[in-house]
Design an enzyme around this catalytic site. Structure first.
Site, PDB file in Angstrom:
ATOM      1  N   GLU A  14      -7.330   9.225  -0.070  1.00  0.00           N
ATOM      2  CA  GLU A  14      -6.151   8.283   0.904  1.00  0.00           C
ATOM      3  C   GLU A  14      -5.127   9.951   1.043  1.00  0.00           C
ATOM      4  OE1 GLU A  14      -3.868   4.811   0.234  1.00  0.00           O
ATOM      5  OE2 GLU A  14      -5.756   3.944   0.825  1.00  0.00           O
ATOM      6  N   HIS A  31      -6.147   3.029  10.580  1.00  0.00           N
ATOM      7  CA  HIS A  31      -6.132   2.935   9.484  1.00  0.00           C
ATOM      8  C   HIS A  31      -5.963   1.219   9.271  1.00  0.00           C
ATOM      9  CE1 HIS A  31      -6.729   3.002   5.504  1.00  0.00           C
ATOM     10  NE2 HIS A  31      -5.692   2.333   4.849  1.00  0.00           N
ATOM     11  N   THR A  36      -1.573  10.157  -7.900  1.00  0.00           N
ATOM     12  CA  THR A  36      -0.769  10.064  -6.478  1.00  0.00           C
ATOM     13  C   THR A  36      -0.522  11.925  -6.484  1.00  0.00           C
ATOM     14  OG1 THR A  36      -0.063   7.956  -6.353  1.00  0.00           O
ATOM     15  CG2 THR A  36       0.235   9.689  -4.847  1.00  0.00           C
ATOM     16  N   GLN A  52      -8.783  -2.498  -6.570  1.00  0.00           N
ATOM     17  CA  GLN A  52      -7.842  -3.891  -5.460  1.00  0.00           C
ATOM     18  C   GLN A  52      -8.075  -4.129  -5.210  1.00  0.00           C
ATOM     19  OE1 GLN A  52      -7.243   0.054  -2.506  1.00  0.00           O
ATOM     20  NE2 GLN A  52      -5.531  -0.843  -1.073  1.00  0.00           N
ATOM     21  N   ASP A  56      -3.087   9.102  -2.079  1.00  0.00           N
ATOM     22  CA  ASP A  56      -3.198   8.383  -2.985  1.00  0.00           C
ATOM     23  C   ASP A  56      -4.345   7.886  -3.620  1.00  0.00           C
ATOM     24  OD1 ASP A  56      -1.978   6.664  -3.167  1.00  0.00           O
ATOM     25  OD2 ASP A  56      -2.293   4.816  -1.580  1.00  0.00           O
ATOM     26  N   GLU A 111      -2.768  11.777   3.234  1.00  0.00           N
ATOM     27  CA  GLU A 111      -1.635  10.913   3.701  1.00  0.00           C
ATOM     28  C   GLU A 111      -0.163  12.043   3.923  1.00  0.00           C
ATOM     29  OE1 GLU A 111       0.349   7.254   2.052  1.00  0.00           O
ATOM     30  OE2 GLU A 111      -2.143   6.404   1.422  1.00  0.00           O
ATOM     31  N   ASP A 127       5.040   3.650  -0.339  1.00  0.00           N
ATOM     32  CA  ASP A 127       3.726   4.236  -0.230  1.00  0.00           C
ATOM     33  C   ASP A 127       4.327   3.184   1.444  1.00  0.00           C
ATOM     34  OD1 ASP A 127       1.807   5.150   0.964  1.00  0.00           O
ATOM     35  OD2 ASP A 127       0.021   4.390  -0.432  1.00  0.00           O
ATOM     36  N   ARG A 142     -10.801  -9.109   8.141  1.00  0.00           N
ATOM     37  CA  ARG A 142     -10.595 -10.089   8.779  1.00  0.00           C
ATOM     38  C   ARG A 142     -11.131  -9.559  10.652  1.00  0.00           C
ATOM     39  NH1 ARG A 142      -6.109  -8.590   6.116  1.00  0.00           N
ATOM     40  NH2 ARG A 142      -5.874  -7.453   7.932  1.00  0.00           N
ATOM     41  N   ARG A 149     -10.625   0.608  -5.149  1.00  0.00           N
ATOM     42  CA  ARG A 149     -11.208  -0.592  -4.069  1.00  0.00           C
ATOM     43  C   ARG A 149     -11.695  -1.406  -4.667  1.00  0.00           C
ATOM     44  NH1 ARG A 149      -7.843   1.868   0.070  1.00  0.00           N
ATOM     45  NH2 ARG A 149      -8.929   3.940   0.800  1.00  0.00           N
ATOM     46  N   TYR A 157       2.136   2.191   5.382  1.00  0.00           N
ATOM     47  CA  TYR A 157       0.511   2.147   5.874  1.00  0.00           C
ATOM     48  C   TYR A 157       0.169   2.353   7.482  1.00  0.00           C
ATOM     49  CZ  TYR A 157      -3.482  -0.999   5.504  1.00  0.00           C
ATOM     50  OH  TYR A 157      -4.829  -1.776   6.189  1.00  0.00           O
ATOM     51  N   LYS A 213      -3.299   1.747  -7.645  1.00  0.00           N
ATOM     52  CA  LYS A 213      -3.039   3.309  -7.069  1.00  0.00           C
ATOM     53  C   LYS A 213      -2.091   4.048  -7.929  1.00  0.00           C
ATOM     54  CE  LYS A 213      -3.554   1.534  -2.251  1.00  0.00           C
ATOM     55  NZ  LYS A 213      -4.409   2.861  -1.324  1.00  0.00           N
ATOM     56  N   GLU A 242     -13.260   4.063   4.771  1.00  0.00           N
ATOM     57  CA  GLU A 242     -13.191   3.812   5.966  1.00  0.00           C
ATOM     58  C   GLU A 242     -14.571   4.874   7.027  1.00  0.00           C
ATOM     59  OE1 GLU A 242      -9.306   4.357   9.013  1.00  0.00           O
ATOM     60  OE2 GLU A 242      -8.443   4.586   6.891  1.00  0.00           O
ATOM     61  N   THR A 247      -2.419   6.199   5.178  1.00  0.00           N
ATOM     62  CA  THR A 247      -3.744   6.277   5.045  1.00  0.00           C
ATOM     63  C   THR A 247      -3.797   7.188   6.924  1.00  0.00           C
ATOM     64  OG1 THR A 247      -5.208   5.421   3.130  1.00  0.00           O
ATOM     65  CG2 THR A 247      -5.886   6.825   5.149  1.00  0.00           C
ATOM     66  N   TYR A 254      -4.774  -7.125  -5.374  1.00  0.00           N
ATOM     67  CA  TYR A 254      -3.923  -6.944  -4.444  1.00  0.00           C
ATOM     68  C   TYR A 254      -3.190  -8.686  -3.596  1.00  0.00           C
ATOM     69  CZ  TYR A 254      -6.331  -8.450   0.202  1.00  0.00           C
ATOM     70  OH  TYR A 254      -6.997  -9.209   1.211  1.00  0.00           O
TER      71      TYR A 254
HETATM   72 CA    CA Z   1      -1.604   4.923   0.568  1.00  0.00          CA
END
Ligand code: CA
Length: 441
Positions: A212, A147, A270, A253, A246, A214, A140, A156, A250, A142, A266, A387, A373, A257
């Site tokens: 997600e 996104h 899927t 995660q 996906d 995708e 997978d 951040r 959260r 990104y 995850k 999001e 995503t 992560y």
């Molecule tokens: Ca994903």
């Protein structure tokens, strides 16, 4: 770029099929599409192609002697006798193309053998669609900068993108054992999480379950261990595309992560749409790759090619819908959560594939890669609830009067995708759907 971006007689918009449902204006599977999938009918599990609301049993076509004219078509049809697309995916793209041409000619409204061809048709309503391939490895990526910027800025605000983002397609190895076909129920995962103000983590059902949206693509012919795939050959190794959900927990995660990336958040499920739209079928909808800002770095030479820059993108419209149990009870239609386009991805599928093999990793027929995503520049083109609700801050109001920040038990998520272009037919991807079941008690 070889056949991958060039059209031929199978793409002609005026073609019509004797299968009338394929000729309807909003048909997902007109004769210009002809996606491949694996269906179960009684005891049989075989490869078929979708045409309107029917599936063509390719092995049956061969038994009926309808694919005898060309050796390549017969070879490809022999690869369709089993319960996965892997044998077909492992053939040269040119061989698969001969099968596509044969199917197109047999299904046209002027086909003289239509009565025989009809013996190989089954209503899609009478078959069960299975996973299209026996997926050895699943990766997978990104690759939506929108996104990555949105998610990065939640955590951040001053520095949303990591320094590597514009230099390579970031990805992680996913879990192939928990890939499931569209329609499979998805059990809410349990896991460890830790609220920012909690003193210690706890274990329990995820409370921040998300989807997600995708795009997936399957590897066709692979590469030998240690032999990278040059970017100008990458399209030849992409058999076709599907939709991927996906599912993402959260809260799990956020706690797990760092430093090695997503793991249990995850790998619980899927979902994959069952019909694989071939790279060849998508030729009319190819567009330029993402246009980088003038102060963005250009890709390094091994991730750079003029064909990729000109035709590496794909104009694929993507929509996500939500249907809650209450909406279902009230007879309401699924509510559209977003509408985006795959053309806004920062990296192309070819760049993802070439990057993946660039260190020598061997890719095999049937391997699945997902894009990450798909979020676009607009607010209504955000491809996950994280999001859309900005981490749960802004609830979504539904036509039933309910609201949602993340998914509740019984909620159903549906993805749809389609391609349109001037001078070409409209083709669809079918649906990718899944309902959330309560966590195990
Ligand atoms: Ca994903």
């Amino acid at each position: 770029m070889s056949h991958a971006s060039s059209t031929n007689e199978t793409h002609a918009p005026e073609l019509r099929s004797f299968v009338e449902s394929a000729n309807l204006p909003q048909a997902e599977f007109p004769i210009q599409n002809l996606p491949f999938g694996v269906f179960r009918h009684g005891e049989d599990e075989r490869v078929g192609a979708a045409i309107g609301d029917q599936v063509v049993d390719i092995h049956r076509l061969k038994e009926l002697g309808l694919l005898d004219g060309q050796e390549a078509a017969a070879t490809a049809a022999r690869a369709c006798a089993g319960p996965s697309l892997n044998p077909l995916m492992g053939l040269p793209a040119a061989t698969v193309s001969v099968l596509r041409l044969a199917l197109s000619r047999l299904l046209r409204d002027d086909c003289s053998r239509r009565d025989e061809v009809a013996k190989a048709l089954l209503p899609q309503a009478e078959v069960t669609m299975l996973l299209p391939a026996d997926v050895g490895d699943y990766t997978d990526f990104y690759c939506s900068i929108h996104h990555a910027t949105n998610v990065g800025s939640m955590f951040r605000p001053d520095n949303p993108l990591m320094p590597n983002y514009k230099h390579l397609p970031v990805g992680y190895h996913g879990r192939s054992s928990s890939l499931v076909p569209s329609g499979t129920e998805v059990r809410r995962p349990q896991g460890q999480s830790k609220a920012p103000d909690a003193a210690a983590p706890s274990f329990g059902p995820s409370r921040l379950l998300d989807y997600e949206l995708e795009v997936g693509f399957f590897v066709g012919q692979g590469n030998a261990l240690g032999s990278p795939i040059p970017l100008d050959q990458a399209e030849e190794h992409i058999f076709g595309y599907c939709l991927v959900n996906d599912w993402s927990a959260r809260d799990i995660q956020a706690w797990e992560y760092q430093p090695l990336g997503p793991f249990l958040a995850k790998s619980f499920a899927t979902t994959v749409s069952p019909w694989v739209v071939t790279t060849e079928a998508l030729a009319p909808y190819r567009v330029a790759a993402f246009e980088r800002a003038s102060d963005d770095p250009q890709p390094l030479p091994h991730l750079s090619a003029s064909d990729n820059a000109q035709k590496g993108g794909l104009d694929l419209q993507l929509e996500a819908y939500l249907l809650t149990p209450q909406m279902r009870q009230q007879g309401l239609e699924p509510h559209r959560l977003s509408r985006g386009n795959f053309r806004h991805m920062y990296w192309t599928a070819a760049q993802m594939l070439t990057h993946h093999a660039s260190a020598g990793c061997n890719l095999r027929p049937g391997d699945l890669m997902a894009s990450g995503t798909v979020s676009g520049p607009e607010k209504d083109a955000r491809g996950c609830l994280l999001e859309i609700t900005w981490r749960g801050r802004d609830a979504i109001e539904l036509p039933s009067g309910e609201s949602r920040t993340f998914l509740q038990d019984g909620d159903e998520v549906v993805f749809r995708g389609y391609c349109e272009a001037p001078g070409a037919a409209r083709i669809g991807f079918g649906e990718c759907r899944g309902v959330i079941l309560p966590a195990v008690s």
